[in-house]
Each structure stands twice: as C-alpha cells, then as structure tokens.
Design a protein around this motif. Sequence first.
Motif, mmCIF file in Angstrom:
data_model
loop_
_atom_site.group_PDB
_atom_site.id
_atom_site.type_symbol
_atom_site.label_atom_id
_atom_site.label_comp_id
_atom_site.label_asym_id
_atom_site.label_seq_id
_atom_site.Cartn_x
_atom_site.Cartn_y
_atom_site.Cartn_z
ATOM 1 N N UNK A 59 1.131 -1.385 0.156
ATOM 2 C CA UNK A 59 0.018 0.289 0.301
ATOM 3 C C UNK A 59 0.646 1.344 -0.041
ATOM 4 N N UNK A 60 1.611 1.062 0.458
ATOM 5 C CA UNK A 60 2.824 2.463 0.245
ATOM 6 C C UNK A 60 4.025 2.075 -0.472
ATOM 7 N N UNK A 61 4.469 1.659 -0.926
ATOM 8 C CA UNK A 61 5.376 1.164 -2.137
ATOM 9 C C UNK A 61 6.583 0.684 -1.127
ATOM 10 N N UNK A 62 6.736 -0.506 -0.890
ATOM 11 C CA UNK A 62 7.807 -0.646 0.609
ATOM 12 C C UNK A 62 8.422 -1.686 0.080
ATOM 13 N N UNK A 63 8.262 -2.109 -0.927
ATOM 14 C CA UNK A 63 8.413 -3.445 -1.561
ATOM 15 C C UNK A 63 8.087 -4.469 -1.181
ATOM 16 N N UNK A 64 8.194 -5.596 -0.614
ATOM 17 C CA UNK A 64 7.794 -6.635 0.436
ATOM 18 C C UNK A 64 8.460 -7.448 1.155
ATOM 19 N N UNK A 65 7.470 -8.570 1.964
ATOM 20 C CA UNK A 65 8.235 -8.808 3.885
ATOM 21 C C UNK A 65 9.840 -9.525 3.652
ATOM 22 N N UNK A 66 10.042 -10.246 2.363
ATOM 23 C CA UNK A 66 11.678 -10.729 1.859
ATOM 24 C C UNK A 66 12.467 -9.406 1.846
ATOM 25 N N UNK A 67 12.224 -7.958 1.324
ATOM 26 C CA UNK A 67 12.772 -7.386 1.128
ATOM 27 C C UNK A 67 13.355 -6.425 2.397
ATOM 28 N N UNK A 68 12.314 -6.567 3.803
ATOM 29 C CA UNK A 68 12.083 -6.396 5.092
ATOM 30 C C UNK A 68 13.407 -7.051 5.617
ATOM 31 N N UNK A 69 12.634 -8.546 5.322
ATOM 32 C CA UNK A 69 13.282 -9.486 6.834
ATOM 33 C C UNK A 69 13.457 -10.816 5.790
ATOM 34 N N UNK A 70 14.786 -10.931 5.120
ATOM 35 C CA UNK A 70 15.014 -11.408 4.290
ATOM 36 C C UNK A 70 15.024 -13.033 4.804
ATOM 37 N N UNK A 71 14.931 -14.162 4.321
ATOM 38 C CA UNK A 71 15.221 -15.277 5.340
ATOM 39 C C UNK A 71 16.133 -15.719 4.863
ATOM 40 N N UNK A 72 17.372 -15.103 4.122
ATOM 41 C CA UNK A 72 19.164 -15.571 4.440
ATOM 42 C C UNK A 72 19.310 -15.072 5.781
ATOM 43 N N UNK A 73 18.572 -13.916 6.183
ATOM 44 C CA UNK A 73 19.347 -13.715 7.504
ATOM 45 C C UNK A 73 18.815 -14.144 8.898
ATOM 46 N N UNK A 74 19.802 -15.190 9.135
ATOM 47 C CA UNK A 74 19.634 -16.140 10.228
ATOM 48 C C UNK A 74 19.104 -15.468 11.695
ATOM 49 N N UNK A 75 18.804 -14.488 12.042
ATOM 50 C CA UNK A 75 17.959 -13.468 12.759
ATOM 51 C C UNK A 75 16.746 -13.988 12.693
ATOM 52 N N UNK A 76 16.028 -14.593 10.952
ATOM 53 C CA UNK A 76 14.528 -14.615 10.883
ATOM 54 C C UNK A 76 14.457 -15.851 11.125
#
Length: 165
Positions: A59-76
């Motif tokens: 809705x705010x053209x802020x990309x997607x969840x993969x961009x903000x919370x990447x599944x390559x990041x062990x913290x997620x």
Amino acid sequence: MENKDALLIRVGQGYDVHRFEAGRKLWLGGIHIPFEKGLLGHSDADVLLHAIMDAMLGALALRDIGYHFPDTDPKYKDVDSKVLLKETNKLIREKGYQLGNIDATIVAERPKLNPHIPEMITCIAMILDADPSQISIKATTNERMGFVGNEEGMMAIASVLLVRS
Ligand SMILES: [Zn+2]
C-alpha cells in the motif's frame, strides 16, 4: 510520506503460499491450530500474516516482506510472524499512515478454519492496535483442485486499506 501531497488513502494487496510438512506446527493468523501437519518456511510460515504484511507494505510501495525480513538472515529463522507484523505496523505508522481495514481470504482444504477465525481477528487486532471491526478474515477451499486441493499447501490473499494519520 511526510509530504503534504501524500494521498489520504492507499490500497495494497498481498499473496502468499506455503507447503505443508509433517511434524511442523500450524500457525495461522497468529494462532496455533491443532492439525496433523504445519506449513514449511524459514519463519513460522504463517501464510495469512505474511499476505497481510505484504498488502500493508504494498500500500505504501515499500517492497515486500522478503525485502524487510530476508529469509537469508539467521535472525528470522523460525521467527514468530506476529513480531514481523508488529514491525510492519510500526513502519507504516512512521510513514504517517494507519490501518483502515483488512479483508483477507485463506484457501485450504483442511483443517476447518471457520471456528478459529474470531480468535485470529482478536489476535491481529491486538497486534495492530486496531478494532476487530477493521479486520475481515474469510476461509474457503479450492474445491479439491490444484496444490491446495491436493493438500500440498495453503494460500492466503489480502487487501489492505491504509489511511493517512
Ligand atoms: Zn510466507
């Protein structure tokens, strides 16, 4: 979005799908649902919350969840999607918007989801600091067709309206 020409309302849509896997817990709409299998993913694989977050970001053209919370990041790894939803809500508020309403649909053959919908709505409303009347969740089957019909996985779609604060 502090700019005074920012739109009063913004709409977004989200789509997500996850594969079933035996031995995993089923998390949907932020709640645990007793079932013989769960959804596979880097996080808890809550397909409904993921579709809602993608719609909020979209809705705010802020990309997607993969961009903000990447599944390559062990913290997620195995992260509770409710934490990510709270983060997403914080992000849209920082941009000067708040939730108008959500309308979402879960598509799954099994388990029966209708009895769990009121609890999902309560949970999501609490995370988003919203009223339950702003949140609609529906569940349907895929009439036994395709990957949902074969019970290989589950999908969710969501539309979200954001309103400038
Ligand atoms: Zn997902």
